[in-house]
Every structure is written in C-alpha cells, then in structure tokens.
Design an enzyme around this catalytic site. Sequence first.
Site, PDB file in Angstrom:
ATOM      1  N   GLY A  10     -51.988  -1.914 -35.783  1.00 30.77           N
ATOM      2  CA  GLY A  10     -50.728  -1.181 -35.799  1.00 30.77           C
ATOM      3  C   GLY A  10     -49.622  -1.896 -35.049  1.00 30.77           C
ATOM      4  O   GLY A  10     -49.623  -3.136 -34.938  1.00 30.77           O
ATOM      5  N   CYS A 272     -44.670   6.890 -27.972  1.00 36.89           N
ATOM      6  CA  CYS A 272     -45.363   6.938 -26.674  1.00 36.89           C
ATOM      7  C   CYS A 272     -44.854   7.977 -25.687  1.00 36.89           C
ATOM      8  O   CYS A 272     -45.640   8.716 -25.120  1.00 36.89           O
ATOM      9  CB  CYS A 272     -45.301   5.561 -26.017  1.00 36.89           C
ATOM     10  SG  CYS A 272     -46.426   4.402 -26.791  1.00 36.89           S
ATOM     11  N   LYS A 275     -45.696  11.802 -26.155  1.00 36.15           N
ATOM     12  CA  LYS A 275     -47.165  11.937 -26.226  1.00 36.15           C
ATOM     13  C   LYS A 275     -47.799  11.696 -24.848  1.00 36.15           C
ATOM     14  O   LYS A 275     -48.661  12.458 -24.407  1.00 36.15           O
ATOM     15  CB  LYS A 275     -47.691  10.920 -27.237  1.00 36.15           C
ATOM     16  CG  LYS A 275     -49.183  10.731 -27.271  1.00 36.15           C
ATOM     17  CD  LYS A 275     -49.582   9.766 -28.378  1.00 36.15           C
ATOM     18  CE  LYS A 275     -49.255   8.331 -28.088  1.00 36.15           C
ATOM     19  NZ  LYS A 275     -50.256   7.551 -27.383  1.00 36.15           N
TER      20      LYS A 275
END
Length: 463
Positions: A10, A272, A275
């Site tokens: 990713g 990021c 989360k």
Amino acid sequence: MTNIVCIGAGYVGGPTMAVMAQNCPHHRIVVVDINEARIAAWQSDHLPIYEPGLDEIVRAVRGKNLVFSTEVDRHIAEADIIFVSVNTPTKMFGQGAGRAADLQYWEKTARQIVRNATTPKIVVEKSTLPVRTAEAMEHILNSNDKGLYFDVVSNPEFLAEGTAIRDMQAPDRVLVGAHTTPSGRKALEAVVEIYANWVPRERIITTNLWSSELSKLTANAFLAQRISSINAISALCEQTEADVTEVAHAIGMDSRIGPKFLRASVGFGGSCFQKDILNLVYLCEYYGLPEVAHYWEQVVRMNEYQEARFVSNMLSAMFNTVAGKRIALLGAAFKAHTSDTRESPALAVCRALLDERAAVVLSDPHALDNARADLGDQAAQVIFEPDPYAAADGAYAIAVLTEWPQFASLDYEAIFRSMVKPAFIFDGRDILDHQGLFDIGFNVYAIGKPSLVHFNSSTPRPS
Ligand code: UDX
Ligand code: UDX
C-alpha cells in the site's frame, strides 16, 4: 544477502520498500499483497499510488532487487526478515467499534507466516498498532509445533504522503524497538543494519518494544493536536479580526513551539491521524484512564468542528441556501501531492454540501478516481471535472480544499468573469491572495482571517 519480504503493497509498503531496495542493492526485497490488481499496477508503468519521485525509483530497482508478487506463501517461506504493513483500520463492529484498531488482517498475516515458515524469522511491525500488540503476535507466532522461534521487532513508519520518498531517504529518525533479551537484541541489530545502509547511525533510535509501538501513536497524536490547536484559534481569529497566519508565525518563532504543523486548515485528513487518535483514546479507556482518553478525543472533535464550521460559514455567507447552486470544490485529496482521499476534509465538505442539495463540482489534478470511489452512492450526484476553469464556469462559489500549488496561480480574473454574481470564494487552506481576489470582485472568506465582502453582511467588514 538478506531476503526481505514486505506484506502489504500500500501507501506504506510500496514506497518504503522501493527506497530500501535502492539503498540496499545487496539485499533482495519482495513486496507481496493479496490484491492482484494492486500488484499488477506495481508491475506496470501506472503505479497504484501517486507519490513524487516514486516512479523513478521503482523503475530503477524493479526487476533487479525489488520484486512485486502475489505469491505470499512462497515468499514468506523464503524470507529472513518480514515487514508487515497490512492495513489496521478502525474497528467498525463489536467491542471498541469506531475506536479500536481492527487487527484481523494482522492476526491473519501472523498465522500465515507461521503456516508457511520453515526457518526462524524476524517479524517487523511496520503498520501502526496498539501498544502491546507485539505480545499477542509473539504468542501466535511462537505457539507453533515446528520448533521455530520468531522475534518481533517494532519499526513504525513516520513517512508522510506527498513527501514519502524524501522522508524515507533522509528521515528525522528511524525508530526500532525490540525486547532486551539476547535474541531480541540480535533481531533489533539486524533491522538497524538495514537502515544503516543510508541513514546515519545517530538518527537510528532503539527502544524497548512497547515504547516504539506507543511512540508512533503519540507522534501522530501530537502532530494532529497542533493542527486542532491552531484551528481552534482560527475560529477565534475570525471573530476578532486577528489573522491566524500572523498568529501562527508569531508563536512559531518561539523555538519551544517551532514553526511546523501550524497551518490552519479546513481540517486534517489522511488514513492515520483520526484512526490513531481514536485508537489511543480506546487504549486509555481500556487501561482505566478516562481523563486521558477525553483529553485526546478533543483533538478529533475539534477537527470535526472545523469541517462543520467551514460549511456553516459557506451557508451563512451565501444567504443561508446553496440548494441548486453550482459550487466548485478545488481539491479532493486530503493534502497536496497525493492522490489519496482517505478521511479527506474535502470529501466531508462535499458530502455536507450535497446534504444541502448544492450542485457540487469536484476538481483535483490526481485524486478524482479515489474521490469517486470514496463517495460511493453519493458520487452520482457529483460532477468530476479535472479542469478547475471548467469546474468554476457558472458556479456561485469556489472552495479551495486542498493546498495544490496550482490552485494559487489560476487566472482568477477569468474565473470571476465566468461565475454567477455575487461570486464567493472560500479558502480552506489559506493559499490564495485574498486582497487580490477581493479587488477582482470576489467576496472572500478564508480560514482564520477577516472576511472581505463587497456588501453589508453579518460578518465584520474590514476597515
Ligand atoms: C496502512 C495504514 O493506513 C497504516 O496506518 C498502517 O500503519 C499500515 O497500513 P497503507 O499502506 O496506507 O497503511 O494501507 P493500504 O494502502 O490499505 O495497504 C495495505 C495493503 O495490505 C493493501 O494493499 C492490502 O491488500 C494488503 N493486505 C491486507 C494484504 O496483503 N493481506 C492482508 O491480509 C490484508
Ligand atoms: C502523517 C504523519 O505526518 C506521518 O509521520 C505518519 O507516518 C502518517 O501520518 P500524512 O497523514 O501522510 O502523515 O500527512 P501529514 O502531512 O501529516 O498531513 C495530515 C493532514 O494534516 C493533512 O490533511 C494536512 O493537510 C493536514 N495539515 C498538516 C494541516 O491542516 N496543517 C498543517 O500545518 C499540517
């Protein structure tokens, strides 16, 4: 030669391993992923992610010491060191829903490693994980009946999208955490050795396993906190005719505060920050620290407030209705120089305007495909227009939502002529020449700045 395998191709795994391969020509690096389309893209001329400088590096090392593959099992078996960078999204079900990290891919990957291993391996946590995940991983990995021992090392990534290659080539620091047992130390040294091929030793920090895991969450929480702090001040600036850019400059000159990450904006996005903070909040609650949890949760709440406030300002400036009005949104990516739209504030604004029944036109140089996918069913209500001039043609308002430099140098006189009057512009990134736009005829609203309007309104007029 060391056989290095990275599971997860990713935004993290791809660029990280490309730079590693470039700097370690004596090691063989294989990046594996279960997603066949993604691997096919990594093998092609159209890489699955846009990242400045990435194409050149991949072209230089691919097929030499960097390979992309879907044969996860085979490459696990051959590996000496396995970096795991599979996704760890926010859990959306059961206990901790909406906060805790969903570790199912991680656990599945750990079990896959055990299943295919015939030799001992070092397993490196690259994904952001809750503190003490390594403990669970060690239990899974070392409960095997093959007599194999696995060392777990934490090596969180700190690269930011848009500058990932630069961040990897010349990092502020590399963090490696492991147990202080002889075996843990050996594993830690093996990972340090890889980075020492291009990173000065003094920039490679080693800690215990738990400090390393927690430092990653803490770094992201601190960075996001700075943005929420300056965004909170931006709301006050708009009420008081203070200018948030001037305030940020003034406080940033204090070496204790420092100038970075003080750009007020429509909000922070990306895969990021939100989360990781929610995960930190969950951990604090789990460990019986509700006050600490509440403190960090406010960083996310302030971000939601900033996005909502931006839309409210648009509405009230545009006479409390945008229904049926064409509105051009410049920017879909969560920041400039990336095609990534995960948690993008631009899409939050887009959704809120759709709820108000505005005719939204979304323009972005690289992120429209991802935006379309992220918007799901709502995409059908949006016009996707790569050309910002065409997007603004016939619009009542423009909102700049991503700080792509090209948005600052558009021909705004021509754009103004093509728009419905009175024409509004909302700068969610403070990248435009506000006085210049006002002189052209726009009504200008920018984050944390006095608004510049050509007619009486409820917002204060500049003197
Ligand atoms: C993600 C998180 O966003 C980040 O917080 C974490 O630190 C690392 O994982 P990113 O690289 O941006 O980073 O995620 P993503 O682009 O979704 O890539 C993860 C890849 O892992 C995907 O391509 C997915 O197909 C792959 N994967 C997932 C596997 O190969 N096997 C699995 O079992 C699960
Ligand atoms: C972040 C961390 O910086 C990185 O170290 C970590 O590994 C992953 O998460 P990333 O999300 O890719 O990286 O980008 P970042 O540059 O941190 O920006 C995050 C968001 O904050 C973006 O939406 C950006 O536009 C916004 N931002 C950033 C601001 O609004 N103001 C600022 O001053 C800085």
